[in-house]
Every structure is written in structure tokens, then in C-alpha cells.
Design a protein around this motif. Structure first.
Motif, PDB file in Angstrom:
ATOM      1  N   THR A  76      31.388  99.083  70.525  1.00 47.75           N
ATOM      2  CA  THR A  76      31.681  99.944  69.384  1.00 47.75           C
ATOM      3  C   THR A  76      33.191 100.082  69.258  1.00 47.75           C
ATOM      4  O   THR A  76      33.859 100.485  70.223  1.00 47.75           O
ATOM      5  CB  THR A  76      31.063 101.347  69.574  1.00 47.75           C
ATOM      6  OG1 THR A  76      29.642 101.226  69.694  1.00 47.75           O
ATOM      7  CG2 THR A  76      31.405 102.238  68.391  1.00 47.75           C
ATOM      8  N   ARG A  77      33.712  99.685  68.092  1.00 47.30           N
ATOM      9  CA  ARG A  77      35.161  99.834  67.884  1.00 47.30           C
ATOM     10  C   ARG A  77      35.472 101.273  67.502  1.00 47.30           C
ATOM     11  O   ARG A  77      34.836 101.845  66.619  1.00 47.30           O
ATOM     12  CB  ARG A  77      35.656  98.884  66.791  1.00 47.30           C
ATOM     13  CG  ARG A  77      37.178  98.755  66.797  1.00 47.30           C
ATOM     14  CD  ARG A  77      37.677  97.787  65.748  1.00 47.30           C
ATOM     15  NE  ARG A  77      37.723  98.407  64.428  1.00 47.30           N
ATOM     16  CZ  ARG A  77      38.257  97.824  63.352  1.00 47.30           C
ATOM     17  NH1 ARG A  77      38.754  96.599  63.448  1.00 47.30           N
ATOM     18  NH2 ARG A  77      38.254  98.434  62.196  1.00 47.30           N
ATOM     19  N   LEU A  78      36.449 101.844  68.192  1.00 48.51           N
ATOM     20  CA  LEU A  78      36.844 103.225  67.958  1.00 48.51           C
ATOM     21  C   LEU A  78      37.966 103.299  66.939  1.00 48.51           C
ATOM     22  O   LEU A  78      38.673 102.308  66.698  1.00 48.51           O
ATOM     23  CB  LEU A  78      37.284 103.870  69.266  1.00 48.51           C
ATOM     24  CG  LEU A  78      36.282 103.782  70.429  1.00 48.51           C
ATOM     25  CD1 LEU A  78      36.895 104.371  71.697  1.00 48.51           C
ATOM     26  CD2 LEU A  78      34.982 104.484  70.079  1.00 48.51           C
ATOM     27  N   ASN A  79      38.149 104.460  66.377  1.00 52.80           N
ATOM     28  CA  ASN A  79      39.266 104.663  65.448  1.00 52.80           C
ATOM     29  C   ASN A  79      40.516 105.054  66.208  1.00 52.80           C
ATOM     30  O   ASN A  79      41.220 106.003  65.862  1.00 52.80           O
ATOM     31  CB  ASN A  79      38.909 105.743  64.420  1.00 52.80           C
ATOM     32  CG  ASN A  79      37.823 105.299  63.471  1.00 52.80           C
ATOM     33  OD1 ASN A  79      37.797 104.133  63.052  1.00 52.80           O
ATOM     34  ND2 ASN A  79      36.925 106.201  63.124  1.00 52.80           N
ATOM     35  N   GLU A  80      40.757 104.318  67.274  1.00 51.06           N
ATOM     36  CA  GLU A  80      41.924 104.547  68.123  1.00 51.06           C
ATOM     37  C   GLU A  80      42.556 103.202  68.469  1.00 51.06           C
ATOM     38  O   GLU A  80      41.862 102.185  68.575  1.00 51.06           O
ATOM     39  CB  GLU A  80      41.533 105.242  69.429  1.00 51.06           C
ATOM     40  CG  GLU A  80      40.861 106.580  69.278  1.00 51.06           C
ATOM     41  CD  GLU A  80      40.437 107.149  70.620  1.00 51.06           C
ATOM     42  OE1 GLU A  80      41.287 107.172  71.548  1.00 51.06           O
ATOM     43  OE2 GLU A  80      39.271 107.552  70.760  1.00 51.06           O
ATOM     44  N   ARG A  81      43.840 103.225  68.633  1.00 57.92           N
ATOM     45  CA  ARG A  81      44.553 102.027  69.065  1.00 57.92           C
ATOM     46  C   ARG A  81      45.334 102.332  70.335  1.00 57.92           C
ATOM     47  O   ARG A  81      45.736 103.475  70.566  1.00 57.92           O
ATOM     48  CB  ARG A  81      45.532 101.548  67.982  1.00 57.92           C
ATOM     49  CG  ARG A  81      44.888 100.996  66.725  1.00 57.92           C
ATOM     50  CD  ARG A  81      45.957 100.613  65.705  1.00 57.92           C
ATOM     51  NE  ARG A  81      45.414 100.073  64.480  1.00 57.92           N
ATOM     52  CZ  ARG A  81      45.216  98.779  64.248  1.00 57.92           C
ATOM     53  NH1 ARG A  81      45.539  97.901  65.188  1.00 57.92           N
ATOM     54  NH2 ARG A  81      44.713  98.369  63.108  1.00 57.92           N
ATOM     55  N   ARG A  82      45.539 101.305  71.145  1.00 53.04           N
ATOM     56  CA  ARG A  82      46.407 101.457  72.307  1.00 53.04           C
ATOM     57  C   ARG A  82      47.850 101.376  71.843  1.00 53.04           C
ATOM     58  O   ARG A  82      48.247 100.430  71.176  1.00 53.04           O
ATOM     59  CB  ARG A  82      46.130 100.382  73.343  1.00 53.04           C
ATOM     60  CG  ARG A  82      47.127 100.408  74.515  1.00 53.04           C
ATOM     61  CD  ARG A  82      46.658  99.563  75.662  1.00 53.04           C
ATOM     62  NE  ARG A  82      45.446 100.124  76.254  1.00 53.04           N
ATOM     63  CZ  ARG A  82      44.690  99.467  77.125  1.00 53.04           C
ATOM     64  NH1 ARG A  82      44.999  98.237  77.473  1.00 53.04           N
ATOM     65  NH2 ARG A  82      43.611 100.033  77.630  1.00 53.04           N
ATOM     66  N   SER A 108      49.462  97.069  68.252  1.00 51.22           N
ATOM     67  CA  SER A 108      48.570  97.914  69.034  1.00 51.22           C
ATOM     68  C   SER A 108      47.110  97.544  68.764  1.00 51.22           C
ATOM     69  O   SER A 108      46.633  97.688  67.639  1.00 51.22           O
ATOM     70  CB  SER A 108      48.788  99.390  68.689  1.00 51.22           C
ATOM     71  OG  SER A 108      50.132  99.768  68.938  1.00 51.22           O
ATOM     72  N   PRO A 109      46.374  97.086  69.777  1.00 54.49           N
ATOM     73  CA  PRO A 109      44.991  96.677  69.563  1.00 54.49           C
ATOM     74  C   PRO A 109      44.052  97.884  69.503  1.00 54.49           C
ATOM     75  O   PRO A 109      44.338  98.946  70.046  1.00 54.49           O
ATOM     76  CB  PRO A 109      44.685  95.816  70.791  1.00 54.49           C
ATOM     77  CG  PRO A 109      45.560  96.388  71.859  1.00 54.49           C
ATOM     78  CD  PRO A 109      46.813  96.847  71.169  1.00 54.49           C
ATOM     79  N   MET A 128      34.763  98.357  83.745  1.00 55.23           N
ATOM     80  CA  MET A 128      35.766  98.788  82.776  1.00 55.23           C
ATOM     81  C   MET A 128      35.784 100.308  82.639  1.00 55.23           C
ATOM     82  O   MET A 128      34.760 100.969  82.838  1.00 55.23           O
ATOM     83  CB  MET A 128      35.477  98.167  81.406  1.00 55.23           C
ATOM     84  CG  MET A 128      35.564  96.648  81.372  1.00 55.23           C
ATOM     85  SD  MET A 128      37.193  96.007  81.832  1.00 55.23           S
ATOM     86  CE  MET A 128      38.202  96.594  80.462  1.00 55.23           C
ATOM     87  N   PRO A 129      36.932 100.879  82.287  1.00 56.27           N
ATOM     88  CA  PRO A 129      36.967 102.311  81.984  1.00 56.27           C
ATOM     89  C   PRO A 129      36.193 102.588  80.695  1.00 56.27           C
ATOM     90  O   PRO A 129      35.731 101.664  80.019  1.00 56.27           O
ATOM     91  CB  PRO A 129      38.463 102.603  81.817  1.00 56.27           C
ATOM     92  CG  PRO A 129      39.057 101.282  81.436  1.00 56.27           C
ATOM     93  CD  PRO A 129      38.255 100.241  82.156  1.00 56.27           C
ATOM     94  N   GLU A 130      36.071 103.829  80.337  1.00 54.92           N
ATOM     95  CA  GLU A 130      35.267 104.191  79.160  1.00 54.92           C
ATOM     96  C   GLU A 130      35.811 103.563  77.889  1.00 54.92           C
ATOM     97  O   GLU A 130      35.043 103.125  77.020  1.00 54.92           O
ATOM     98  CB  GLU A 130      35.226 105.718  79.010  1.00 54.92           C
ATOM     99  CG  GLU A 130      34.378 106.189  77.839  1.00 54.92           C
ATOM    100  CD  GLU A 130      34.346 107.704  77.705  1.00 54.92           C
ATOM    101  OE1 GLU A 130      33.723 108.197  76.749  1.00 54.92           O
ATOM    102  OE2 GLU A 130      34.942 108.392  78.565  1.00 54.92           O
ATOM    103  N   LYS A 131      37.132 103.500  77.756  1.00 54.95           N
ATOM    104  CA  LYS A 131      37.767 102.907  76.579  1.00 54.95           C
ATOM    105  C   LYS A 131      38.650 101.744  77.015  1.00 54.95           C
ATOM    106  O   LYS A 131      39.359 101.849  78.016  1.00 54.95           O
ATOM    107  CB  LYS A 131      38.617 103.949  75.831  1.00 54.95           C
ATOM    108  CG  LYS A 131      37.830 105.142  75.331  1.00 54.95           C
ATOM    109  CD  LYS A 131      38.748 106.160  74.662  1.00 54.95           C
ATOM    110  CE  LYS A 131      37.970 107.399  74.209  1.00 54.95           C
ATOM    111  NZ  LYS A 131      38.877 108.393  73.563  1.00 54.95           N
ATOM    112  N   PHE A 132      38.630 100.666  76.260  1.00 58.93           N
ATOM    113  CA  PHE A 132      39.362  99.464  76.637  1.00 58.93           C
ATOM    114  C   PHE A 132      39.599  98.611  75.400  1.00 58.93           C
ATOM    115  O   PHE A 132      39.005  98.852  74.336  1.00 58.93           O
ATOM    116  CB  PHE A 132      38.565  98.669  77.684  1.00 58.93           C
ATOM    117  CG  PHE A 132      37.151  98.381  77.262  1.00 58.93           C
ATOM    118  CD1 PHE A 132      36.836  97.267  76.496  1.00 58.93           C
ATOM    119  CD2 PHE A 132      36.127  99.253  77.607  1.00 58.93           C
ATOM    120  CE1 PHE A 132      35.540  97.028  76.083  1.00 58.93           C
ATOM    121  CE2 PHE A 132      34.820  99.016  77.198  1.00 58.93           C
ATOM    122  CZ  PHE A 132      34.526  97.895  76.433  1.00 58.93           C
TER     123      PHE A 132
END
Length: 254
Positions: free
Chosen positions: A218-224, A231-232, A181-185
């Protein structure tokens, strides 16, 4: 052909500096656009495809040889690399027919070893970080979908099949997701990876519950953004917890 001098020099090096009758073949897996892919080479001035591979120098370990081949084809150094099978059928391929199809002269007047045993390695790489690189024996080094492979030389289709079977068996105790997987997914991205490797569908709610319950994400404070649906959240692996889970055998969730 436009490389006879280089080819002769290569054969001479193999004959003098490499372990006779022993080679390695590398199945380099990458995951992109919900597809599991493998890196293949197209032999120079032919339509013949094969896996990256090579011979082992007498002064290097087999793992070092595999790492060298992978670096030459991907540009990466710190790859996950696993030896998974020894391919040693008495007749793995028709040598004379193979060299004729590749439009290459038989090496050393046809004195190639009567049989060659190959060690199979599989590697897990982040598709986005790979620079596919051909060598002087090939015109292309490209990604191909595991489910839509061209005709392959030697016994390389069997090698890929065994590598994929091994990957499925080791899914719960090797860092499959961490390396592919890439760094963020997103969680759906990760689920599609496991579904692709397993060749079957997984229940989304159950997958989400189990994977988050392992404490390796770890869930990030970012969404796709940009999709048609909600947006997940984006996630990344907690590498410390992931490695602990691997050691303790706590990755069984599919």
C-alpha cells in the motif's frame, strides 16, 4: 570465574529437566542499513562467539523451546520462526577443547552426552524492535553482518550458511519482507533487502513493476525526505493480501 554457583545450578537443571543430547540453535536475522545481520553471543570473559541456543525441557515442545530462547535474546514474542535443518554430525566439535577455550569447567565431571544433535531454527525480526539481551553465560549479545562474521564456536558458521541458503530457497513462499522490513519503507529499501538475501543485483525497474503488481503493498501519502535525490514514496505491506499471496503461492517475482 564469577558465576560458578549459577553455572552449577544451570547444569543441574539441564541434567534433570532437559532432553539429553538434544539442543537447538537459532539464527536470528535482521535487516538494517542495507545489511543483513545475525544476532550473536560472546561467551563470558572470552572472545568466543556463538549463536543463541539452548536445551529443550522435557515438558515443552521444540517450537516452544525455540520461542523461549528467541524471547530471552530479543525481548519479542510473536516472531516468525522456522525449523530448517537438523545438525547431527557424529563429531560436531571437540568438547574438551571448546570448554577449555571458554574457560569453563567440564559439566558433571566431564559426563556431558557423547554427542549432541541440534535443531536449527531461523527467525526473521524487525531490527528496530529487538533489544539484544545477553544471558549469565555471555558478556554480549550483538548484531553482526552476515558477510563479516567473527570466528564462531562449534559448527555455528555452517548453521548460519545453511540458514541463509534456506532463506534464499524460501524467498518466494515465506514472509521475508513482512518480517524483516520496518512498518514503513521505500521500494528501493525492499529491493536492497532481496538483493542482500540473494547476494546479487536486481533490475530496479523490473523489481518495481513486479512487486507492485502483486497487490501486497500500500503506497502511503508520505515521502522519505532528507536524501540527495527525489524523495521516494513510503509503502507498507497489506497484510491480508500478503497472507493470501503466501497461501496461493503468488509471491514469485525474483
Amino acid at each position: 570465574m564469577n558465576y560458578p554457583d549459577q553455572l552449577i545450578a544451570y547444569y543441574q537443571t539441564v541434567a534433570e529437566e532437559c532432553v539429553p543430547g538434544l539442543s537447538l540453535d537459532c539464527v536470528i536475522f535482521g535487516f538494517h542499513d542495507t545489511r543483513l545481520k545475525v544476532l550473536l553471543l560472546r561467551w563470558k570473559e572470552t572472545n568466543e562467539w556463538c549463536l543463541p541456543g539452548g536445551f529443550i525441557y522435557k515438558k515443552e515442545s521444540v517450537d516452544a523451546a525455540a520461542g523461549r530462547v528467541l524471547h530471552e535474546r530479543t525481548g519479542l514474542n510473536q516472531l516468525f520462526l522456522q525449523q530448517f535443518h537438523l545438525f547431527g554430525e557424529a563429531v560436531r566439535y571437540d568438547r574438551e577443547d571448546t570448554w577449555q577455550r571458554q574457560k569453563m569447567p567440564m559439566p558433571f565431571g566431564g559426563s556431558w552426552p557423547d554427542r549432541t544433535i541440534s535443531m536449527g531454527y531461523y527467525a526473521l525480526v524487525d531490527y528496530t524492535k529487538v533489544t539484544p539481551t545477553a544471558d549469565f553465560l555471555s558478556d554480549e549479545c550483538v548484531w553482526c553482518e552476515v558477510g563479516d562474521l567473527p570466528s564462531l564456536l562449534y559448527d555455528h558458521r555452517q548453521i548460519i550458511d545453511v540458514a541463509l541458503q534456506t532463506l534464499r530457497l524460501q524467498l518466494n513462499w515465506q514472509p521475508i519482507g513482512l518480517n524483516l522490513m520496518p512498518e514503513k519503507f521505500t521500494i528501493p529499501d525492499l529491493q536492497r533487502l532481496y538483493e542482500t538475501v540473494l547476494g546479487r543485483s536486481l533490475d530496479a525497474r523490473n523489481f518495481h513493476k513486479k512487486i507492485t503488481g502483486l497487490s501486497i503493498l500500500t503506497r502511503l501519502n508520505e515521502r522519505r525526505t532528507g536524501g540527495a535525490y527525489k524523495s521516494p514514496y513510503l509503502y507498507q505491506f497489506d497484510q491480508t493480501n500478503y497472507q493470501k499471496a503466501l497461501v496461493n503461492g503468488n509471491l514469485i517475482f525474483v
